[in-house]
Design a protein around this motif. Structure first.
Motif, PDB file in Angstrom:
ATOM      1  N   SER A   1     -16.179  17.238  33.416  1.00 48.03           N
ATOM      2  CA  SER A   1     -17.253  17.852  32.617  1.00 48.03           C
ATOM      3  C   SER A   1     -16.846  18.753  31.653  1.00 48.03           C
ATOM      4  O   SER A   1     -15.822  19.429  31.704  1.00 48.03           O
ATOM      5  N   HIS A   2     -17.744  18.844  30.676  1.00 48.23           N
ATOM      6  CA  HIS A   2     -17.278  19.734  29.580  1.00 48.23           C
ATOM      7  C   HIS A   2     -18.609  20.609  29.046  1.00 48.23           C
ATOM      8  O   HIS A   2     -19.771  19.871  28.941  1.00 48.23           O
TER       9      HIS A   2
ATOM     10  N   CYS B   1     -12.958  21.691  23.888  1.00 49.03           N
ATOM     11  CA  CYS B   1     -13.400  20.333  24.487  1.00 49.03           C
ATOM     12  C   CYS B   1     -12.804  19.269  23.605  1.00 49.03           C
ATOM     13  O   CYS B   1     -12.136  18.196  24.075  1.00 49.03           O
TER      14      CYS B   1
ATOM     15  N   GLU C   1      -9.129  18.823  24.415  1.00 49.24           N
ATOM     16  CA  GLU C   1      -9.043  18.246  25.694  1.00 49.24           C
ATOM     17  C   GLU C   1      -9.157  16.636  25.802  1.00 49.24           C
ATOM     18  O   GLU C   1      -8.253  15.974  26.169  1.00 49.24           O
TER      19      GLU C   1
ATOM     20  N   GLY D   1     -16.209  11.272  31.250  1.00 51.33           N
ATOM     21  CA  GLY D   1     -16.505  12.442  30.945  1.00 51.33           C
ATOM     22  C   GLY D   1     -18.066  12.769  31.136  1.00 51.33           C
ATOM     23  O   GLY D   1     -18.946  11.706  31.206  1.00 51.33           O
TER      24      GLY D   1
ATOM     25  N   SER E   1     -21.250  15.541  29.996  1.00 48.85           N
ATOM     26  CA  SER E   1     -22.170  16.760  29.451  1.00 48.85           C
ATOM     27  C   SER E   1     -23.564  16.508  29.282  1.00 48.85           C
ATOM     28  O   SER E   1     -23.898  15.446  29.209  1.00 48.85           O
TER      29      SER E   1
ATOM     30  N   ARG F   1     -16.263  23.778  32.854  1.00 50.32           N
ATOM     31  CA  ARG F   1     -15.111  22.586  32.769  1.00 50.32           C
ATOM     32  C   ARG F   1     -14.853  22.405  34.328  1.00 50.32           C
ATOM     33  O   ARG F   1     -14.332  23.297  35.055  1.00 50.32           O
TER      34      ARG F   1
ATOM     35  N   GLY G   1      -8.693  25.610  28.452  1.00 48.18           N
ATOM     36  CA  GLY G   1      -8.478  24.028  28.344  1.00 48.18           C
ATOM     37  C   GLY G   1      -7.780  23.668  29.508  1.00 48.18           C
ATOM     38  O   GLY G   1      -6.775  24.208  30.194  1.00 48.18           O
ATOM     39  N   ARG G   2      -8.100  22.449  29.744  1.00 49.43           N
ATOM     40  CA  ARG G   2      -7.283  21.888  31.222  1.00 49.43           C
ATOM     41  C   ARG G   2      -5.863  21.318  30.801  1.00 49.43           C
ATOM     42  O   ARG G   2      -5.692  21.002  29.582  1.00 49.43           O
TER      43      ARG G   2
END
Length: 219
Positions: free
Chosen positions: A44-45, A53, A56, A76, A78, A130, A152-153
């Motif tokens: 998720s974002h 985002c 990412e 993904g 959102s 996230r 951020g991931r």
């Protein structure tokens, strides 16, 4: 009623909540992918057209070869509309130069977000945090990672998670700290005193015995 009043974060090794939802690839179901033997990375974002985002998603798109190699389907999600998703995907593809081949779910009714505990009201009443759920082909949740909106991931780490899960599944082993493909793996610990004694005295079987409970080997 609070948006998250009925929300609950699923637990590791529980069955991942199945869902059917509109996405940039049409209507999709989680079980459509797992029933094909795929692992799923559901992530998720907070919102479309936001800077963290965007970095990412471009990074996820650039690693499509890794997702294909590992038989992982990224999805993904959102709380934005399909039209917003489409516009953002087109913008990112022009900006980053990498094709976004995975679907983005439009969770306008919060059904998926509530099933996975994605909206944390201390952060926002409407935006998803996230989160990443690693789901195996049996539909079981194998890993859960949550991040704050400002962080951020690491795509390298997410690839490593699926590499490690699949290595453990295939070989009946565990992976240690900072494990990378090609590193030694950890074999199961003995369950009896006799087996522990046998383990520490083992020779010539390819095991690196550091202790009766910590033993490694090369695959």
């Amino acid at each position: 009623m609070s948006i998250t009043a009925e929300s609950r974060i699923p637990r590791i090794l529980e069955q991942a909540p199945d869902f059917e939802a509109k996405s940039t690839h049409g209507v999709i179901k989680l079980s459509d992918y797992t029933s094909q033997g795929k692992y799923v990375m559901l992530f998720s974002h907070p919102s479309d057209f936001t800077p963290v985002c965007t970095t990412e998603f471009i990074a996820f798109a650039e690693r499509q070869a890794d997702w294909d190699r590992l038989n992982v389907q990224p999805i993904g999600i959102s709380i934005d509309s399909v039209f917003s998703h489409i516009a953002w995907v087109r913008d990112m593809e022009q900006m980053g130069g990498a094709k976004i081949k995975f679907p983005l779910v439009a969770d306008l009714d919060f059904k998926v977000s509530m099933a996975y505990g994605l909206v944390h009201e201390a952060v926002s009443d409407t935006a998803a945090v996230r989160a990443v759920f690693a789901i195996d082909p049996k539909g079981k949740i194998r890993a859960i990672i949550y991040y704050p909106p400002q962080l951020g991931r690491s795509v390298d780490e997410l690839v490593r998670v699926f590499e490690a899960i699949q290595t453990a599944d295939k070989n009946g082993v565990s992976t240690g700290a900072d494990w990378q493909p090609g590193d030694q793996v950890i074999v199961p610990s003995p369950g009896t005193v006799a087996d522990a004694e046998k383990r520490v005295n083992s020779t010539g079987d390819g095991l690196q015995v550091q202790s009766w409970y910590l033993t490694k080997k090369t695959l």
